[in-house]
Design a protein around this motif. Structure first.
Motif, PDB file in Angstrom:
ATOM      1  N   ALA A 166      72.275  20.358  38.540  1.00 26.71           N
ATOM      2  CA  ALA A 166      71.608  20.524  37.244  1.00 26.71           C
ATOM      3  C   ALA A 166      70.576  19.429  36.997  1.00 26.71           C
ATOM      4  O   ALA A 166      69.505  19.691  36.451  1.00 26.71           O
ATOM      5  CB  ALA A 166      72.647  20.524  36.130  1.00 26.71           C
ATOM      6  N   THR A 167      70.874  18.205  37.388  1.00 29.07           N
ATOM      7  CA  THR A 167      69.953  17.095  37.117  1.00 29.07           C
ATOM      8  C   THR A 167      68.828  17.036  38.140  1.00 29.07           C
ATOM      9  O   THR A 167      67.794  16.420  37.888  1.00 29.07           O
ATOM     10  CB  THR A 167      70.700  15.751  37.082  1.00 29.07           C
ATOM     11  OG1 THR A 167      71.415  15.584  38.303  1.00 29.07           O
ATOM     12  CG2 THR A 167      71.655  15.696  35.915  1.00 29.07           C
ATOM     13  N   GLN A 168      69.027  17.670  39.285  1.00 28.93           N
ATOM     14  CA  GLN A 168      67.953  17.713  40.281  1.00 28.93           C
ATOM     15  C   GLN A 168      66.751  18.472  39.733  1.00 28.93           C
ATOM     16  O   GLN A 168      65.613  18.203  40.095  1.00 28.93           O
ATOM     17  CB  GLN A 168      68.472  18.396  41.543  1.00 28.93           C
ATOM     18  CG  GLN A 168      67.623  18.127  42.775  1.00 28.93           C
ATOM     19  CD  GLN A 168      68.299  18.677  44.017  1.00 28.93           C
ATOM     20  OE1 GLN A 168      69.493  18.495  44.202  1.00 28.93           O
ATOM     21  NE2 GLN A 168      67.553  19.354  44.842  1.00 28.93           N
ATOM     22  N   HIS A 213      71.155   3.607  48.627  1.00 30.77           N
ATOM     23  CA  HIS A 213      71.302   4.496  47.466  1.00 30.77           C
ATOM     24  C   HIS A 213      71.546   5.940  47.908  1.00 30.77           C
ATOM     25  O   HIS A 213      72.353   6.658  47.324  1.00 30.77           O
ATOM     26  CB  HIS A 213      70.048   4.438  46.584  1.00 30.77           C
ATOM     27  CG  HIS A 213      69.830   3.105  45.933  1.00 30.77           C
ATOM     28  ND1 HIS A 213      70.863   2.350  45.424  1.00 30.77           N
ATOM     29  CD2 HIS A 213      68.702   2.380  45.717  1.00 30.77           C
ATOM     30  CE1 HIS A 213      70.379   1.226  44.918  1.00 30.77           C
ATOM     31  NE2 HIS A 213      69.075   1.217  45.091  1.00 30.77           N
ATOM     32  N   PHE A 244      75.102   6.229  49.190  1.00 34.39           N
ATOM     33  CA  PHE A 244      76.023   6.132  48.051  1.00 34.39           C
ATOM     34  C   PHE A 244      76.112   7.481  47.326  1.00 34.39           C
ATOM     35  O   PHE A 244      77.199   8.021  47.092  1.00 34.39           O
ATOM     36  CB  PHE A 244      75.511   5.042  47.101  1.00 34.39           C
ATOM     37  CG  PHE A 244      76.472   4.663  46.003  1.00 34.39           C
ATOM     38  CD1 PHE A 244      77.170   3.462  46.064  1.00 34.39           C
ATOM     39  CD2 PHE A 244      76.667   5.482  44.907  1.00 34.39           C
ATOM     40  CE1 PHE A 244      78.053   3.096  45.049  1.00 34.39           C
ATOM     41  CE2 PHE A 244      77.540   5.131  43.893  1.00 34.39           C
ATOM     42  CZ  PHE A 244      78.241   3.936  43.960  1.00 34.39           C
ATOM     43  N   LEU A 245      74.960   8.055  47.010  1.00 38.94           N
ATOM     44  CA  LEU A 245      74.947   9.308  46.246  1.00 38.94           C
ATOM     45  C   LEU A 245      75.431  10.490  47.080  1.00 38.94           C
ATOM     46  O   LEU A 245      76.030  11.434  46.546  1.00 38.94           O
ATOM     47  CB  LEU A 245      73.545   9.571  45.694  1.00 38.94           C
ATOM     48  CG  LEU A 245      73.110   8.586  44.600  1.00 38.94           C
ATOM     49  CD1 LEU A 245      71.671   8.853  44.174  1.00 38.94           C
ATOM     50  CD2 LEU A 245      74.025   8.659  43.382  1.00 38.94           C
ATOM     51  N   HIS A 282      64.710  15.919  38.071  1.00 38.29           N
ATOM     52  CA  HIS A 282      64.142  14.902  38.958  1.00 38.29           C
ATOM     53  C   HIS A 282      64.225  15.424  40.388  1.00 38.29           C
ATOM     54  O   HIS A 282      65.117  15.051  41.136  1.00 38.29           O
ATOM     55  CB  HIS A 282      64.908  13.586  38.832  1.00 38.29           C
ATOM     56  CG  HIS A 282      64.808  13.004  37.469  1.00 38.29           C
ATOM     57  ND1 HIS A 282      63.827  12.113  37.113  1.00 38.29           N
ATOM     58  CD2 HIS A 282      65.540  13.215  36.367  1.00 38.29           C
ATOM     59  CE1 HIS A 282      63.983  11.784  35.838  1.00 38.29           C
ATOM     60  NE2 HIS A 282      65.012  12.442  35.370  1.00 38.29           N
ATOM     61  N   ILE A 319      76.724  18.815  38.462  1.00 41.44           N
ATOM     62  CA  ILE A 319      75.898  17.835  37.741  1.00 41.44           C
ATOM     63  C   ILE A 319      74.709  17.414  38.608  1.00 41.44           C
ATOM     64  O   ILE A 319      73.574  17.302  38.132  1.00 41.44           O
ATOM     65  CB  ILE A 319      76.757  16.618  37.328  1.00 41.44           C
ATOM     66  CG1 ILE A 319      77.748  17.036  36.233  1.00 41.44           C
ATOM     67  CG2 ILE A 319      75.883  15.458  36.860  1.00 41.44           C
ATOM     68  CD1 ILE A 319      78.773  15.966  35.884  1.00 41.44           C
ATOM     69  N   PHE A 320      74.953  17.200  39.895  1.00 44.49           N
ATOM     70  CA  PHE A 320      73.846  16.868  40.803  1.00 44.49           C
ATOM     71  C   PHE A 320      72.810  17.996  40.802  1.00 44.49           C
ATOM     72  O   PHE A 320      71.611  17.750  40.706  1.00 44.49           O
ATOM     73  CB  PHE A 320      74.373  16.649  42.229  1.00 44.49           C
ATOM     74  CG  PHE A 320      74.829  15.253  42.521  1.00 44.49           C
ATOM     75  CD1 PHE A 320      74.026  14.374  43.227  1.00 44.49           C
ATOM     76  CD2 PHE A 320      76.069  14.800  42.096  1.00 44.49           C
ATOM     77  CE1 PHE A 320      74.441  13.075  43.501  1.00 44.49           C
ATOM     78  CE2 PHE A 320      76.498  13.517  42.362  1.00 44.49           C
ATOM     79  CZ  PHE A 320      75.686  12.649  43.067  1.00 44.49           C
ATOM     80  N   GLU A 358      64.840  13.295  44.105  1.00 42.77           N
ATOM     81  CA  GLU A 358      66.035  12.689  44.675  1.00 42.77           C
ATOM     82  C   GLU A 358      67.248  13.579  44.497  1.00 42.77           C
ATOM     83  O   GLU A 358      67.164  14.675  43.979  1.00 42.77           O
ATOM     84  CB  GLU A 358      66.285  11.309  44.050  1.00 42.77           C
ATOM     85  CG  GLU A 358      65.882  10.190  44.973  1.00 42.77           C
ATOM     86  CD  GLU A 358      66.500  10.287  46.364  1.00 42.77           C
ATOM     87  OE1 GLU A 358      67.626  10.770  46.505  1.00 42.77           O
ATOM     88  OE2 GLU A 358      65.834   9.868  47.325  1.00 42.77           O
ATOM     89  N   THR A 359      68.359  13.040  44.901  1.00 41.35           N
ATOM     90  CA  THR A 359      69.637  13.735  44.954  1.00 41.35           C
ATOM     91  C   THR A 359      69.594  14.911  45.917  1.00 41.35           C
ATOM     92  O   THR A 359      70.478  15.732  45.922  1.00 41.35           O
ATOM     93  CB  THR A 359      70.128  14.220  43.567  1.00 41.35           C
ATOM     94  OG1 THR A 359      69.259  15.222  43.072  1.00 41.35           O
ATOM     95  CG2 THR A 359      70.205  13.086  42.586  1.00 41.35           C
ATOM     96  N   VAL A 393      79.211  10.307  46.689  1.00 43.36           N
ATOM     97  CA  VAL A 393      79.639  10.733  45.347  1.00 43.36           C
ATOM     98  C   VAL A 393      79.479  12.251  45.212  1.00 43.36           C
ATOM     99  O   VAL A 393      80.343  12.930  44.647  1.00 43.36           O
ATOM    100  CB  VAL A 393      78.836  10.004  44.252  1.00 43.36           C
ATOM    101  CG1 VAL A 393      79.220  10.519  42.872  1.00 43.36           C
ATOM    102  CG2 VAL A 393      79.080   8.501  44.328  1.00 43.36           C
TER     103      VAL A 393
END
Lengths: 282, 100
Positions: free
Chosen positions: B88-90, B24, B27-28, B93, B85-86, B96-97, B31
């Motif tokens: 902002a969403t970090q 995972h 993969f990320l 959460h 987006i990574f 991760e990322t 991306v």
């Protein structure tokens, strides 16, 4: 009739024949297919395994592009469909998540376009009758089972796929193009595609079971709409046993339409389907 | 299930399935960098990260020869939007990322 098209990353790589067959079939049916400009990966299982908001925001960027284009977006990959449909469902039903996604992506969700799985678009929007009228070479003699896998039908509250416990659309489509759809009880069982790289022994056991059950059902091939299932079902069949060909349903439609492009698809398969196809009466 | 996994990651728990966790993450990472998945990079990165270079590679040469694993990746024009987006969403959460 026009649709936006989100191929997804697999259709640029391990499932190039799926992409080619989708485009050829839509052209033959005279239905417009417009690829989303500069689409991104949906994040697949990896994003939703580790970061919930990321797993919604990545597909939401593609929904923003589709919204700008103003057409319903058709998705051939079951995994991509599942992720985009989940994002679409969340944007429609959860105001708090919606605000976070809109902020991360930088758009305002209107809900004006729908996320549609390819099988549903061909079977229900374009319609079986239109497919039937275009058939030039019915696939008489081909016995196959339809295989949906997990992600096209589950969770049913989000995917809204017909009769998720016992879907019949693939069978109706196979019968429409002249093939014999054999009944079996494993159409929505998991093939282990999500574990194909990380726990291949599990995937091999699940694939062996599915192929064995397909044979018991009297099938000579498995037909799917999922690129992750297709490559897993081909790659993880037992080495010592006879191999069963795995088709994308659009490949068989293209074959029944007698499309010239079809001859280029079979060499892409890891399990050569030509010996089976050559047995069919022309 | 996903929620439990995400909480465990946030608390720094050691993954029960380390190969899956590394998959995972690889993969990320791709991306985040490219905007789309590039399967050759995913396989190479996963193999290098797990130091499991040779097992289960039977199909790889055939797939390369059949043109099913493009050598060169596609770099998204809007990859900076994806990276945003990574980022902002970090904030939602933080566990991760973080690509590395």
């Amino acid at each position: 009739m026009d649709f936006s098209y989100y191929p997804g990353c697999s259709l640029e790589a391990t499932a190039v024949e799926y992409d080619s067959s989708v485009r050829a079939v839509f052209e033959a049916l005279d239905v417009g297919l417009h690829e989303l400009e500069d689409w991104n990966c949906c994040g697949a299982s990896s994003a939703h395994s580790v970061n919930h908001t990321l797993s919604l925001a990545l597909p939401a960027r593609n929904l923003a592009i589709a919204q700008r284009d103003g057409r319903d977006v058709v998705m051939p990959c079951a995994a991509c469909f599942n992720r985009h449909k989940t994002a679409d469902y969340t944007l429609r039903t959860d105001p708090q998540e919606r605000a976070a996604i809109e902020k991360a992506v930088g758009f305002q969700f209107s809900g004006a376009v729908a996320v549609r799985p390819l099988l549903d678009v061909i079977g229900n929007s374009i319609g079986l009758e239109r497919v039937r009228q275009r058939v030039k070479r019915p696939l008489n003699g081909l016995k196959a089972v339809g295989y949906y896998g997990c992600l096209l039908v589950r969770p049913p509250g989000i995917t809204q796929f017909e009769n998720p416990d016992n879907p019949q659309l693939m069978n109706r489509l196979l019968e429409t193009i002249g093939a014999e759809a054999r009944p079996w009880s494993y159409a929505t069982d998991c093939c282990g595609g999500g574990l194909s790289l990380t726990k291949s022994a599990v995937a091999m056991r699940l694939v062996a079971r599915l192929v064995e059950r397909a044979r018991e059902a009297g099938a000579d091939a498995i037909v799917t709409s999922c690129p992750l299932c297709q490559v897993n079902l081909e790659m993880r069949q037992p080495k010592q046993a006879a191999k069963m060909p795995i088709f994308y349903f659009t490949e068989l439609i293209g074959l029944a339409f007698a499309l010239d492009e079809a001859s280029g698809w079979w060499s892409k398969h890891l399990i050569d389907p030509l010996p089976l196809l050559k047995q069919l009466p022309v | 299930m996903d929620a439990l996994r995400q909480v465990a990651l946030a608390e720094g728990a050691r993954p029960a399935e380390p190969y899956a966790a590394k998959f995972h993450k690889t993969f990320l990472f791709i991306v985040h960098k490219m905007g789309r998945m590039h399967e050759a990079s995913l396989l190479a990165g996963f193999k290098l990260w797990t130091l499991d270079l040779l097992s289960d590679m039977d199909s790889a040469p055939t797939m390369l020869l059949k043109g099913k694993v493009p050598i060169l990746p596609h770099w998204l024009k809007g990859r900076n939007e994806v990276r945003q987006i990574f980022t902002a969403t970090q904030k939602h959460h933080p566990a991760e990322t973080q690509e590395n």
